[in-house]
Enzyme design. Structure first.
Site, PDB file in Angstrom:
ATOM      1  N   GLU A  23       0.850  -1.178   0.000  1.00 26.47           N
ATOM      2  CA  GLU A  23       0.000   0.000   0.000  1.00 26.47           C
ATOM      3  C   GLU A  23       0.896   1.242   0.000  1.00 26.47           C
ATOM      4  O   GLU A  23       1.894   1.279   0.737  1.00 26.47           O
ATOM      5  CB  GLU A  23      -0.922   0.038   1.221  1.00 26.47           C
ATOM      6  N   GLY A  47       2.301   2.380  11.046  1.00 26.35           N
ATOM      7  CA  GLY A  47       1.987   1.734  12.313  1.00 26.35           C
ATOM      8  C   GLY A  47       1.606   0.291  12.094  1.00 26.35           C
ATOM      9  O   GLY A  47       2.075  -0.614  12.782  1.00 26.35           O
ATOM     10  N   ALA A  48       0.746   0.063  11.095  1.00 31.86           N
ATOM     11  CA  ALA A  48       0.305  -1.289  10.759  1.00 31.86           C
ATOM     12  C   ALA A  48      -0.300  -1.264   9.364  1.00 31.86           C
ATOM     13  O   ALA A  48      -0.618  -0.205   8.834  1.00 31.86           O
ATOM     14  CB  ALA A  48      -0.705  -1.803  11.779  1.00 31.86           C
ATOM     15  N   MET A  49      -0.471  -2.453   8.766  1.00 28.31           N
ATOM     16  CA  MET A  49      -1.039  -2.569   7.425  1.00 28.31           C
ATOM     17  C   MET A  49      -1.953  -3.778   7.376  1.00 28.31           C
ATOM     18  O   MET A  49      -1.573  -4.876   7.782  1.00 28.31           O
ATOM     19  CB  MET A  49       0.083  -2.702   6.386  1.00 28.31           C
ATOM     20  N   GLU A  50      -3.161  -3.569   6.817  1.00 26.69           N
ATOM     21  CA  GLU A  50      -4.256  -4.524   6.934  1.00 26.69           C
ATOM     22  C   GLU A  50      -4.264  -5.616   5.882  1.00 26.69           C
ATOM     23  O   GLU A  50      -5.317  -6.167   5.560  1.00 26.69           O
ATOM     24  CB  GLU A  50      -5.593  -3.771   6.855  1.00 26.69           C
ATOM     25  N   ASN A  51      -3.117  -5.983   5.318  1.00 26.25           N
ATOM     26  CA  ASN A  51      -3.085  -7.037   4.305  1.00 26.25           C
ATOM     27  C   ASN A  51      -4.048  -8.159   4.693  1.00 26.25           C
ATOM     28  O   ASN A  51      -4.027  -8.647   5.820  1.00 26.25           O
ATOM     29  CB  ASN A  51      -1.675  -7.616   4.178  1.00 26.25           C
ATOM     30  N   HIS A  84      -8.315  -1.816  14.820  1.00 23.74           N
ATOM     31  CA  HIS A  84      -8.365  -0.999  13.597  1.00 23.74           C
ATOM     32  C   HIS A  84      -8.080  -1.872  12.373  1.00 23.74           C
ATOM     33  O   HIS A  84      -8.824  -1.847  11.380  1.00 23.74           O
ATOM     34  CB  HIS A  84      -7.332   0.114  13.704  1.00 23.74           C
ATOM     35  N   GLU A  85      -7.007  -2.645  12.443  1.00 24.59           N
ATOM     36  CA  GLU A  85      -6.623  -3.450  11.282  1.00 24.59           C
ATOM     37  C   GLU A  85      -7.597  -4.595  11.028  1.00 24.59           C
ATOM     38  O   GLU A  85      -7.848  -4.962   9.871  1.00 24.59           O
ATOM     39  CB  GLU A  85      -5.199  -3.992  11.470  1.00 24.59           C
ATOM     40  N   GLU A 101     -10.127   4.335   6.024  1.00 23.98           N
ATOM     41  CA  GLU A 101      -9.425   4.660   7.271  1.00 23.98           C
ATOM     42  C   GLU A 101     -10.347   5.255   8.330  1.00 23.98           C
ATOM     43  O   GLU A 101     -10.204   4.978   9.517  1.00 23.98           O
ATOM     44  CB  GLU A 101      -8.260   5.608   6.982  1.00 23.98           C
TER      45      GLU A 101
END
Length: 860
Positions: A139, A272-276, A308-309, A331
């Site tokens: 992303e 911070g994080a990624m929602e793959n 969140h993710e 988001e």
């Protein structure tokens, strides 16, 4: 202004349906080779080319086959062109290509890069030896750096991924492995097909990994992966993930569609994080929790990021925006739902107070700048996205607006609308209007019309409330609240849910001004945006009405969220020049006996503003300390240094706040005790989690050079990322110029990870004793910053963090001069807003400094 030509959407001409991706990374040589087979449909007029995205790949072989019932028909290539400006590969054929099904086979080579996107290394140490994970970050538009594709969110397809990796290492991706074939020193892992999804959600990680696991009630396998040395830090995230997944399945009424959900903390990670989908990647400090040392703030933050993710697995992954202009929809929704889930899982945390201070507060301050972006902003080119990921707007403001909608329509209608939305659009793409349509059906409200100006226009309304206590009549008018030059703005009329604490004859403000009647009164005072159920600031212009509210706040008749909204609103009005700083100090004195940490966090902002207006005048600073110490002393006496087993999360937070407030005001007893604790300390576990940061702060601010060196050495040797961050936060509060210089020198060294350098820089900038040194570092190292961060979405943090520290005309001139030649597509928005932010702060200083200096001078 940087001219932006709208990038052409390649999906309009070729629609991928399936990718078969084979990759063979070589971590030692920092290269990879690969092959992709893309099956898809050519649409539109006949042409002699097919265009795909690729960036920095070396193409070694290409075949194009037309798929017919009678057999595959090769299409003879004429030439292959790459177009660097638009990251494209153009496959030209000798004969026209007509509409129909095609298979494109491409072989290629690429590089494993140090910037944390595409395929990149994550470095760590294990038993004193250097190790490495190989990870991905696609992303927003970095999949094209790894294989040719249509790298647009609307171009959803099924992915079959095969990886050739070292035999002894663990390999994970979005889906479970289908087969593993060992061949000497390497192994080939083939993963199950993914659901139909966007390119930016594909991911993999491999290396030396451990994991903990559990199952949900619906039999989904949940694992939290880590490097082997951090396996004992995964329990909290695992438990939270399982409970959150179960909650969302019930809340949305839609089952999680994959058989497993993996989460992993990466030693190096830009975001911070990624929602793959099915493989969520995190920074280590927002996933791992040490049961012995981690404090309540970090636990809460980990829980919120995990939730969140996981919310993204539905909103963003199952249903995805068509184009990046609706990025906010992904988001903002996840921002709201993280709080909704955490409130359900941990009700004792009172997390909606955090929402009001952190999300709404952050959003309102940013949203008050004259030319801040709207929530929904046109995206001409994906390179703009680094600046469009403005967390204050895309995440926080959008989340607050969706929360406003949730309260307006009611929880039942909100959930029902979401379920219908997911059912209709699963595995496909949408726009915001599609969501409004479903919410309108379930609620009866014209949500699309109500939300139009909230999304398409920047800013928010200040409501002027004219009400005489005892009267049932109220006059309300709206205007945009602006910090800085209001001549730059256009007038906007919002449809505002008033969220009054008493029943009115009309719940909405839809015109510049309206008159209302109270139809049902209560004993509590009339306030608006009650419990943060809308998005605006309220000015109570009738002095009698304001005094009633202030008295109710002082006596805590008003709830904590309404109390903090009162202070938050008047703090905003101070920054906009509508009230004076010295006037707001009466709010501090009135609420000095408040015991909610969320309220004190806003009061602390007012106190900090006063201190910054005194600048480096140490005589006035000491006088001001004499004002703050009596405010802090009762809190310290009540909360002490030692917690009890039954202490709530609120008490734990408040203890740290009280100690920091007292120590910052040079309370001798607090400083002496903090230094004694630091002298006995050797590792984080030696100090209770709720006082640890305060002890670090005292040691840095008031301790010896040896104390500073001890903490700096600790930072270097710590393996726990969360603990390293806590130490860094306090190290950067030093006032010693030699120490400040040392800290600036390590920003480009291996002692600070690339992911953390922007944070270190921002922390040094906000320390008024370190601002000049940090700014000089930025200017001297800009070429290095461009090399390391130029293609990363953390790039724009540098001009943004610099702007947050400046408040003088000469600083503004220097800022403008330096960034004049640096503006580009990724930085332009942040630089322009940085200028406005500094201008607003200069105006605030000019309007308030002399009155504050006079007020402090008269203190005894």
């Amino acid at each position: 202004m940087v001219a932006v030509k709208q990038v052409k959407r390649l999906y309009s001409e070729f629609k991928p349906e399936r990718y078969e991706v084979f990759l063979e990374p070589n971590a030692e040589k920092k290269i990879f080779s690969g092959r992709v087979i893309i099956t898809g449909r050519k649409t539109g007029r006949p042409s002699q080319r097919i265009t795909l995205h690729q960036k920095s790949l070396k193409i070694t072989k290409v075949e194009i086959l037309k798929l017919n019932k009678s057999g595959d028909e090769p299409q003879e290539l004429d030439r292959i062109n790459t177009h660097g400006s638009y990251d494209e590969i153009r496959l030209h054929t000798k004969q026209p290509i007509h509409s129909g099904q095609y298979k494109i086979i491409i072989e290629f080579n690429g590089r494993i890069t140090e910037p944390m996107h595409g395929i990149y290394p994550c470095n760590f140490e294990l038993d004193g030896q250097k190790r490495q994970l190989i990870a991905t970050q696609f992303e927003s538009h970095h999949a094209r750096e790894v294989f040719p594709c249509i790298d647009e969110p609307e171009a959803k397809a099924v992915f079959s991924l095969s990886l050739k990796t070292p035999a002894g290492q663990t390999v994970i991706s979005n889906t479970p492995s289908l087969s593993v074939e060992n061949s000497g020193p390497t192994k080939l892992t083939v993963f199950e097909d993914t659901p139909k999804m966007s390119t930016y959600l594909l991911a993999f990680v491999y290396g030396d990994l451990s994991f903990s696991e559990a199952k949900t009630t619906n039999d989904t396998d949940v694992r939290v992966y880590s490097t082997p040395d951090k396996a004992d830090l995964t329990a909290f995230a695992l438990e939270t993930a399982v409970r959150c997944l179960e909650f969302f399945e019930d809340y949305f009424g839609i089952a999680y569609p994959l058989p497993k959900l993996d989460m992993i903390g990466l030693p190096d990670f830009s975001s911070g994080a990624m929602e793959n989908w099915g493989l969520i990647t995190f920074r280590e400090q927002v996933l791992y929790v040490d049961p012995k040392t981690t404090g309540i703030d970090t636990r809460q933050f980990v829980a919120m990021v995990v939730c969140h993710e996981i919310a993204h697995q539905w909103f963003g992954n199952l249903v995805t925006m068509k184009w990046w202009n609706d990025l906010w929809l992904n988001e903002s929704f996840a921002n709201l739902m993280e709080y909704r889930a955490v409130d359900e899982l941990f009700p004792e945390w009172k997390i909606w107070e955090e929402f009001t201070t952190r999300e709404m507060g952050q959003a309102l301050y940013r949203d008050a700048l004259p030319t801040v972006q709207a929530v929904q902003t046109a995206v001409n080119h994906p390179d703009e996205l680094s600046s469009l990921f403005d967390p204050s707007i895309v995440y926080a403001k959008g989340g607050a607006l969706l929360n406003m909608v949730r309260h307006l329509v009611g929880e039942a209608a909100f959930r029902s609308g979401l379920k219908a939305y997911f059912e209709q659009f699963k595995y496909s793409n949408t726009t915001a209007d599609d969501l409004w349509t479903h919410l309108e059906k379930t609620s009866g409200y014209k949500i699309g019309s109500i939300m139009q100006n909230w999304l398409s226009r920047s800013g928010f309304p200040l409501l002027n409330i004219n009400h005489q206590p005892g009267d049932t009549k109220i006059e309300i008018s709206q205007q945009r609240l602006v910090i800085g030059e209001s001549g730059k703005i256009t007038k906007t009329i919002w449809q505002v849910p008033l969220a009054a604490s008493q029943t009115l004859d009309n719940p909405m403000l839809t015109r510049p001004s309206q008159t209302y009647q109270i139809t049902q009164q209560t004993d509590s005072p009339l306030v608006f945006n009650h419990n943060a159920r809308s998005y605006f600031a309220a000015h109570y212009s009738n002095p009698g009405h304001f005094e009633v509210i202030l008295r109710a706040a002082k006596e805590q008749i008003l709830g904590p969220i309404d109390r903090l909204l009162l202070v938050q609103g008047y703090s905003l009005m101070e920054r906009a020049g509508l009230v004076q700083t010295v006037e707001n100090l009466r709010l501090v004195e009135a609420l000095a006996k408040d015991r909610e940490p969320a309220v004190w966090s806003i009061l602390g902002g007012i106190l900090g503003g006063v201190r910054s207006l005194l600048d480096k005048d140490e005589v006035l600073q000491q006088k001001y300390d004499s004002f703050i110490r009596p405010l802090a002393a009762p809190l310290v006496a009540e909360l002490g240094w030692r917690g009890k087993d039954g202490d709530s999360s609120q008490i734990q937070k408040f203890r740290a706040m009280a100690l920091d407030l007292a120590a910052g005001a040079e309370d001798v007893k607090v400083i002496e005790h903090g230094l004694k604790l630091f002298a006995k300390f050797s590792k984080p576990a030696d100090l209770a989690s709720d006082i640890r940061s305060s002890v670090y702060f005292i040691a840095v601010r008031y301790g010896t050079k040896a104390d500073f060196d001890k903490l700096l050495k600790l930072h270097k040797n710590l393996a726990n990322a969360e603990e390293k961050e806590a130490v860094a936060f306090e190290l950067t509060t030093t006032r010693d110029l030699a120490q400040i210089q040392r800290l600036s020198q390590i920003l480009t060294s291996t002692d600070v990870r690339l992911q953390d350098t922007p944070t270190w820089f921002g922390l040094l900038m906000r320390n008024r004793f370190a601002t000049e040194t940090a700014w000089a570092w930025l200017k001297a190292n800009w070429d290095w910053i461009e090399d390391k961060y130029g293609s990363d979405k953390s790039y724009d943090r540098f001009p943004r963090y610099a702007a947050m520290a400046f408040s003088y005309p000469e600083q503004l001139a220097d800022y403008k001069s330096f960034f004049k030649s640096k503006s580009n597509l990724a930085l332009e928005r942040s630089i322009l807003l940085g200028i406005e932010e500094i201008e607003g702060r200069i105006t605030w200083r000019q309007k308030n400094q002399s009155a504050v200096v006079e007020w402090v001078s008269q203190l005894q």
